[in-house]
Design a protein around this motif. Structure first.
Motif, PDB file in Angstrom:
ATOM      1  N   PHE A 262       0.840  -1.192   0.000  1.00 16.99           N
ATOM      2  CA  PHE A 262       0.000   0.000   0.000  1.00 16.99           C
ATOM      3  C   PHE A 262       0.879   1.247   0.000  1.00 16.99           C
ATOM      4  N   THR A 263       0.441   2.246  -0.727  1.00 15.50           N
ATOM      5  CA  THR A 263       1.157   3.519  -0.781  1.00 15.50           C
ATOM      6  C   THR A 263       0.360   4.583  -0.039  1.00 15.50           C
ATOM      7  N   PHE A 264       1.052   5.575   0.457  1.00 14.98           N
ATOM      8  CA  PHE A 264       0.391   6.637   1.209  1.00 14.98           C
ATOM      9  C   PHE A 264       1.218   7.916   1.096  1.00 14.98           C
ATOM     10  N   PRO A 265       0.602   9.066   1.283  1.00 17.65           N
ATOM     11  CA  PRO A 265       1.348  10.324   1.116  1.00 17.65           C
ATOM     12  C   PRO A 265       2.232  10.704   2.297  1.00 17.65           C
ATOM     13  N   HIS A 266       1.699  10.684   3.525  1.00 13.72           N
ATOM     14  CA  HIS A 266       2.478  11.245   4.634  1.00 13.72           C
ATOM     15  C   HIS A 266       1.888  10.803   5.967  1.00 13.72           C
ATOM     16  N   LEU A 267       2.733  10.239   6.820  1.00 10.22           N
ATOM     17  CA  LEU A 267       2.306   9.826   8.158  1.00 10.22           C
ATOM     18  C   LEU A 267       2.535  10.898   9.202  1.00 10.22           C
ATOM     19  N   GLY A 268       3.067  12.037   8.766  1.00 12.26           N
ATOM     20  CA  GLY A 268       3.400  13.073   9.730  1.00 12.26           C
ATOM     21  C   GLY A 268       4.691  12.757  10.463  1.00 12.26           C
ATOM     22  N   VAL A 269       5.204  13.753  11.154  1.00 15.47           N
ATOM     23  CA  VAL A 269       6.412  13.597  11.966  1.00 15.47           C
ATOM     24  C   VAL A 269       6.150  14.284  13.299  1.00 15.47           C
ATOM     25  N   ALA A 270       6.346  13.577  14.379  1.00 15.51           N
ATOM     26  CA  ALA A 270       6.089  14.144  15.696  1.00 15.51           C
ATOM     27  C   ALA A 270       6.893  15.422  15.911  1.00 15.51           C
ATOM     28  N   GLY A 271       6.203  16.482  16.281  1.00 13.56           N
ATOM     29  CA  GLY A 271       6.865  17.744  16.567  1.00 13.56           C
ATOM     30  C   GLY A 271       7.196  18.579  15.353  1.00 13.56           C
ATOM     31  N   VAL A 272       6.811  18.123  14.161  1.00 10.73           N
ATOM     32  CA  VAL A 272       7.119  18.841  12.919  1.00 10.73           C
ATOM     33  C   VAL A 272       5.804  19.216  12.237  1.00 10.73           C
ATOM     34  N   PRO A 273       5.650  20.477  11.777  1.00 17.40           N
ATOM     35  CA  PRO A 273       4.404  20.867  11.092  1.00 17.40           C
ATOM     36  C   PRO A 273       4.186  20.044   9.829  1.00 17.40           C
ATOM     37  N   TRP A 274       2.917  19.903   9.443  1.00 19.37           N
ATOM     38  CA  TRP A 274       2.590  19.221   8.198  1.00 19.37           C
ATOM     39  C   TRP A 274       3.155  20.019   7.021  1.00 19.37           C
ATOM     40  N   PRO A 275       3.377  19.362   5.880  1.00 18.58           N
ATOM     41  CA  PRO A 275       3.902  20.076   4.708  1.00 18.58           C
ATOM     42  C   PRO A 275       3.000  21.225   4.277  1.00 18.58           C
TER      43      PRO A 275
ATOM     44  N   GLY B  84       0.478  23.507   2.505  1.00 21.93           N
ATOM     45  CA  GLY B  84      -0.725  23.219   1.748  1.00 21.93           C
ATOM     46  C   GLY B  84      -1.445  21.953   2.143  1.00 21.93           C
ATOM     47  N   TRP B  85      -0.972  21.282   3.200  1.00 16.91           N
ATOM     48  CA  TRP B  85      -1.553  19.983   3.554  1.00 16.91           C
ATOM     49  C   TRP B  85      -3.005  20.084   3.975  1.00 16.91           C
ATOM     50  N   ASP B  86      -3.393  21.233   4.514  1.00 15.90           N
ATOM     51  CA  ASP B  86      -4.777  21.374   4.943  1.00 15.90           C
ATOM     52  C   ASP B  86      -5.744  21.429   3.765  1.00 15.90           C
ATOM     53  N   GLN B  87      -5.216  21.544   2.546  1.00 17.59           N
ATOM     54  CA  GLN B  87      -6.056  21.544   1.354  1.00 17.59           C
ATOM     55  C   GLN B  87      -6.301  20.144   0.809  1.00 17.59           C
ATOM     56  N   VAL B  88      -5.597  19.145   1.336  1.00 19.21           N
ATOM     57  CA  VAL B  88      -5.714  17.780   0.829  1.00 19.21           C
ATOM     58  C   VAL B  88      -6.896  17.084   1.500  1.00 19.21           C
ATOM     59  N   PRO B  89      -7.833  16.535   0.710  1.00 18.17           N
ATOM     60  CA  PRO B  89      -8.954  15.809   1.324  1.00 18.17           C
ATOM     61  C   PRO B  89      -8.459  14.641   2.169  1.00 18.17           C
ATOM     62  N   ASP B  90      -8.951  14.557   3.403  1.00 16.50           N
ATOM     63  CA  ASP B  90      -8.598  13.453   4.309  1.00 16.50           C
ATOM     64  C   ASP B  90      -7.092  13.275   4.422  1.00 16.50           C
ATOM     65  N   ALA B  91      -6.386  14.390   4.605  1.00 16.27           N
ATOM     66  CA  ALA B  91      -4.922  14.362   4.612  1.00 16.27           C
ATOM     67  C   ALA B  91      -4.358  13.502   5.730  1.00 16.27           C
ATOM     68  N   ASP B  92      -5.093  13.331   6.799  1.00 17.68           N
ATOM     69  CA  ASP B  92      -4.584  12.557   7.933  1.00 17.68           C
ATOM     70  C   ASP B  92      -4.952  11.079   7.840  1.00 17.68           C
ATOM     71  N   GLY B  93      -5.407  10.618   6.660  1.00 15.87           N
ATOM     72  CA  GLY B  93      -5.854   9.237   6.528  1.00 15.87           C
ATOM     73  C   GLY B  93      -4.740   8.224   6.378  1.00 15.87           C
ATOM     74  N   SER B  94      -3.482   8.677   6.200  1.00  9.16           N
ATOM     75  CA  SER B  94      -2.388   7.732   6.010  1.00  9.16           C
ATOM     76  C   SER B  94      -2.199   6.833   7.225  1.00  9.16           C
TER      77      SER B  94
ATOM     78  N   TYR C 157       3.465  13.582  -3.997  1.00  4.57           N
ATOM     79  CA  TYR C 157       3.334  12.528  -3.001  1.00  4.57           C
ATOM     80  C   TYR C 157       2.590  11.347  -3.621  1.00  4.57           C
ATOM     81  N   PHE C 158       2.782  10.156  -3.041  1.00  2.00           N
ATOM     82  CA  PHE C 158       1.948   9.021  -3.398  1.00  2.00           C
ATOM     83  C   PHE C 158       0.511   9.290  -2.947  1.00  2.00           C
ATOM     84  N   ALA C 159      -0.460   9.000  -3.802  1.00  4.48           N
ATOM     85  CA  ALA C 159      -1.844   8.958  -3.350  1.00  4.48           C
ATOM     86  C   ALA C 159      -2.091   7.589  -2.707  1.00  4.48           C
ATOM     87  N   PRO C 160      -3.048   7.479  -1.810  1.00  5.09           N
ATOM     88  CA  PRO C 160      -3.302   6.188  -1.166  1.00  5.09           C
ATOM     89  C   PRO C 160      -3.807   5.150  -2.173  1.00  5.09           C
ATOM     90  N   THR C 161      -3.124   4.037  -2.272  1.00  2.34           N
ATOM     91  CA  THR C 161      -3.554   2.909  -3.094  1.00  2.34           C
ATOM     92  C   THR C 161      -3.166   1.613  -2.397  1.00  2.34           C
TER      93      THR C 161
END
Length: 261
Positions: A116-129, A131-141, A211-215
């Motif tokens: 499975f591919t995914f865009p971003h799991l986030g990094v503890a203590g680091v802001p999201w990339p 424009g990330w708030d514009q991505v639908p369901d960005a936290d779904g990884s 980024y990879f889209a989720p597949t």
């Protein structure tokens, strides 16, 4: 907020009987591949669809179509690639490093595998990339990764013992995420998205960054035999794939019984 998804309690699943798993794995994947014509690939884009628009839920190799439309496209977010183009394709020979430092060439896998591919799991203590708030369901990884974390034993019962995640995040970032989410399988780093570009997997561009889209891909001997896009329910991706595997297993058993009668 960086996601941490707890593992659920053990649960039962209708799985192959002892000794059946390896045999069924070969048959299941053969049926999935053969089912491409029977179930049909995803339909062609509707006339007048804008290039780069958010992808609609797709069904490939008979897997369950995703419910509900994707949100409208946003000027900051663009989409490219098509899961249909990856079906029946050989995985390219790429030496990808996992979060634990090991190197894996997915094209060299001999046993059935789920990838499975995914865009971003986030990094503890680091802001999201940007424009990330514009991505639908960005936290779904995280939900997608944890759906497979919680289903590993179920996949093994079907003879599928190899499971991999792939992202463009760096090895140190993936190491942190794998530890935070307690992921028991290798998470591979492909910072240049070579896998996506080689077989035209769906990709998302956010603020000029790719980024990879989720597949989700089912692979047999280095060939993509089935796939699905998790859509807006990433937490159920593994369960839906298992449901399809159970359906094919039941079909095989019925066919075998009828052949004996």
């Amino acid at each position: 907020m960086i996601a941490t998804v707890p593992a659920p309690a053990d649960r039962a699943i209708n799985a192959p009987k002892a000794g059946e798993a390896d045999h069924l794995a070969k048959g299941i994947l053969s049926r999935l591949m053969g089912g491409l014509g029977r179930f049909g690939d995803a339909p062609e884009p509707e006339p007048g669809a804008e290039p780069g628009a958010a992808p609609q839920p797709q069904m490939a190799a008979g897997l369950v179509p995703e419910p509900g439309p994707q949100p409208d496209d946003d000027p900051v977010v663009e989409y490219e690639g098509d899961l249909r183009n990856a079906l029946r394709r050989d995985l390219p020979s790429l030496a990808l490093r996992s979060h634990d430092g090991a190197t894996t060439d997915l094209s060299a896998l001999n046993s059935p595998a789920v990838l499975f591919t995914f865009p971003h799991l986030g990094v503890a203590g680091v802001p999201w990339p940007e424009g990330w708030d514009q991505v639908p369901d960005a936290d779904g990884s995280a939900a997608l990764a944890c759906s497979f974390r919680d289903a590993m034993d179920d996949f093994e019962r079907f003879g599928i013992k190899d499971l991999f995640g792939v992202s463009s995040q760096t090895v140190p970032e993936l190491r942190e995420a794998a530890h935070r989410l307690a992921l028991p399988f290798p998470v591979l780093s492909d910072p240049r998205l070579q896998l996506a570009f080689e077989i035209d997997l769906p990709r998302v561009f956010v603020a000029h960054q790719s980024y990879f889209a989720p597949t989700v891909l089912v692979v047999q001997r280095g060939v993509v035999v089935a796939g699905l896009q998790p859509g807006r329910e990433p937490a159920t991706a593994a369960a839906r794939l298992l449901t399809r595997l159970k359906e094919v297993t039941a079909e095989q058993r019925r066919a075998a019984q009828e052949a004996k009668e």
